[in-house]
Enzyme design. Structure first.
Site, mmCIF file in Angstrom:
data_model
loop_
_atom_site.group_PDB
_atom_site.id
_atom_site.type_symbol
_atom_site.label_atom_id
_atom_site.label_comp_id
_atom_site.label_asym_id
_atom_site.label_seq_id
_atom_site.Cartn_x
_atom_site.Cartn_y
_atom_site.Cartn_z
ATOM 1 N N GLU A 171 27.742 2.631 15.970
ATOM 2 C CA GLU A 171 28.179 1.280 15.611
ATOM 3 C C GLU A 171 29.692 1.209 15.456
ATOM 4 O O GLU A 171 30.310 0.188 15.794
ATOM 5 C CB GLU A 171 27.489 0.829 14.322
ATOM 6 C CG GLU A 171 26.007 0.571 14.471
ATOM 7 C CD GLU A 171 25.702 -0.470 15.546
ATOM 8 O OE1 GLU A 171 26.448 -1.474 15.631
ATOM 9 O OE2 GLU A 171 24.749 -0.265 16.320
ATOM 10 N N SER A 189 34.100 18.857 28.802
ATOM 11 C CA SER A 189 33.398 17.759 29.466
ATOM 12 C C SER A 189 32.785 18.111 30.822
ATOM 13 O O SER A 189 31.673 17.681 31.120
ATOM 14 C CB SER A 189 34.337 16.562 29.635
ATOM 15 O OG SER A 189 34.455 15.845 28.433
ATOM 16 N N HIS A 197 22.889 7.253 27.408
ATOM 17 C CA HIS A 197 23.603 8.503 27.680
ATOM 18 C C HIS A 197 24.845 8.604 26.805
ATOM 19 O O HIS A 197 25.133 9.649 26.225
ATOM 20 C CB HIS A 197 24.002 8.584 29.153
ATOM 21 C CG HIS A 197 24.901 9.733 29.471
ATOM 22 N ND1 HIS A 197 24.460 11.038 29.500
ATOM 23 C CD2 HIS A 197 26.236 9.786 29.734
ATOM 24 C CE1 HIS A 197 25.470 11.840 29.785
ATOM 25 N NE2 HIS A 197 26.561 11.105 29.924
ATOM 26 N N SER A 198 25.574 7.530 26.708
ATOM 27 C CA SER A 198 26.769 7.458 25.870
ATOM 28 C C SER A 198 27.058 5.993 25.601
ATOM 29 O O SER A 198 26.323 5.103 26.048
ATOM 30 C CB SER A 198 27.967 8.118 26.568
ATOM 31 O OG SER A 198 28.412 7.324 27.657
#
Length: 445
Positions: free
Chosen positions: A121, A207, A336-337
């Site tokens: 959030e 990443s 996923h993100s």
């Protein structure tokens, strides 16, 4: 007849490594195919007793042309300890964990879940730049972490925050990393959720997919050479298993006999790519035997199954110097993100099924309730307490400034070279001239 014999041999190879699940892994004298073999003694045979002498495989000759059909091989079974109601299926597989440890498993999973909701959030509100939740996969993190020694080295992908959570990584440092403030161990140089902690033997996340796999194998080989009595565990998803680095790492680990656990979280989707488009074979565990790696497939939503498999794999990897592959079947409930909208490629009903019917947190809660170790009042109190703890760390992180811009140039060389010093001085002049265009008041002086 020859076709049936050949198919049966391939079927036995796959089933033989996982049919009995942990029973196979627990054979004290068994060794994986990764063991080195002495040179084969060349013998003379008559034409009636001709046997293959090729050094690269153990097989027999057949006299009929036939390709092995992939659908002849049965799927590797999924090992589990608890059913979806938290009931132990086979008492002999119950890990008999003490109450305190089971409560730590549960509290780590639920605290991670609470942190995910708040940070997700906060990204939607523009407070942090990026986030990735762990909804639905908490059991794979915490169950495996609980089975490791605290000094075992962890190479994560980017959805293993629960491993650090179980190792008592402070909430303040989770928040500091996502905010990139002065308390961040990485000094604000990484994307959010790319955690790392030397003291907790958790290698900083990178990443690019699957780069950690051959790196982890190298670390395991070093541990073997040093007789360190430790294991390396490397986490990745089924999508990363399609990268070339994964295949190189598997072969490297098998041929060098490295004490490593490859832990694949098969959560159904590699971003938006479903498993039906990711591979055609029997998942990831089926690849292990081809490399000579002991393999098992477990119910990733069953924290006890994950614990048992990781515990036994760790014991044997250290004792016998060989790699193990664990494929944990689970489901990614969240997007996923924060850069992804999963409603574009899967239905709400599909997500709701896993969230409501087969969630690892719900399953462990059922177990705790059945043991009399937890009740609704404790649940309400813990939910309130965990949210308060996360919010306190969240508010503290938000108040702290960003690291000083000069830290861009540190921690690479022991002594800063002239070229880098020149760049540092150039940045200082630039900020002095155009500082009003930058939010410098947000940075440490």
């Amino acid at each position: 007849m020859a076709v049936a014999i050949a198919a049966a041999r391939v079927w036995r190879l796959n089933r033989g490594l996982s049919q009995a699940a942990l029973l196979l892994l627990r054979q004290p004298g068994a060794r994986g195919l990764a063991r080195s073999h002495p040179p084969r003694q060349q013998q003379q045979f008559s034409s009636l007793d001709d046997k293959p002498q090729f050094p690269g495989a153990s097989a027999e000759f057949i006299d009929k042309l036939e390709f092995i059909q992939p659908n002849v091989i049965s799927g590797i079974p999924i090992y589990r300890v608890m059913d979806r109601q938290g009931q132990i299926i086979n008492p002999s597989e119950d890990p008999h964990l003490p109450k305190e440890k089971v409560l730590k498993l549960y509290k780590s999973m639920t605290l991670l879940n609470t942190m995910d909701r708040i940070l997700y959030e906060s990204q939607r509100q523009g407070r942090i730049s990026f986030y990735m939740t762990n909804y639905g996969e908490e059991g794979t993190h915490v169950g495996s972490a609980a089975a490791l020694d605290n000094t075992d080295l962890v190479f994560g992908q980017y959805r293993e925050a629960g491993v650090l959570m179980y190792r008592d990584y402070p909430l303040e440092l989770f928040m500091a990393q996502c905010y990139g403030n002065i308390s961040d161990l990485g000094k604000g140089r990484q994307m959010p959720v790319h955690y790392g902690c030397k003291e907790r033997h958790f290698v900083t996340i990178s990443s690019p997919l699957a780069t950690q796999i051959p790196q982890a194998v190298g670390a395991a080989y070093a541990a073997k050479r040093a007789n360190a009595n430790r294991v390396v565990i490397c986490y990745f998803g089924e999508g990363a298993a399609s990268e070339g680095d994964a295949h190189a790492g598997f072969n490297f680990a098998a041929t060098l006999e490295c004490p490593i656990i490859f832990f694949c979280r098969n959560n159904g989707y590699a971003i938006s790519t479903p498993t039906s488009e990711q591979y055609r074979g029997d998942g990831i565990a089926a690849r292990g035997p081809g490399y000579g790696i002991m393999s098992i497939r477990v119910d990733g939503n069953d924290v006890f199954a994950v614990y048992n498999a990781t515990k036994e794999a760790r014991r044997r990897a250290v004792a016998e110097n060989q790699p193990f592959l664990i494929e944990a079947m689970t489901y990614r409930i969240g997007h996923h993100s924060t850069s992804d909208d999963s409603s574009a490629y899967r239905s709400v009903d599909e997500v709701n099924y896993w969230d409501k019917q087969d969630h690892p947190i719900s399953r462990l809660r059922h177990y705790l309730l059945s043991q009399g170790w937890w009740d609704e009042e404790q649940e309400k109190a813990w939910r309130k307490q965990s949210r308060r703890k996360v919010m306190e760390a969240f508010e503290q992180a938000e108040r702290k400034p960003k690291p000083n811009p000069n830290l861009l140039f540190s921690d690479v060389y022991q002594e800063m070279p002239a070229q880098l010093r020149k760049q540092q001085e150039s940045l200082a002049r630039h900020l002095q001239t155009y500082g009003e265009h930058y939010p410098l008041d947000h940075f440490d002086k």
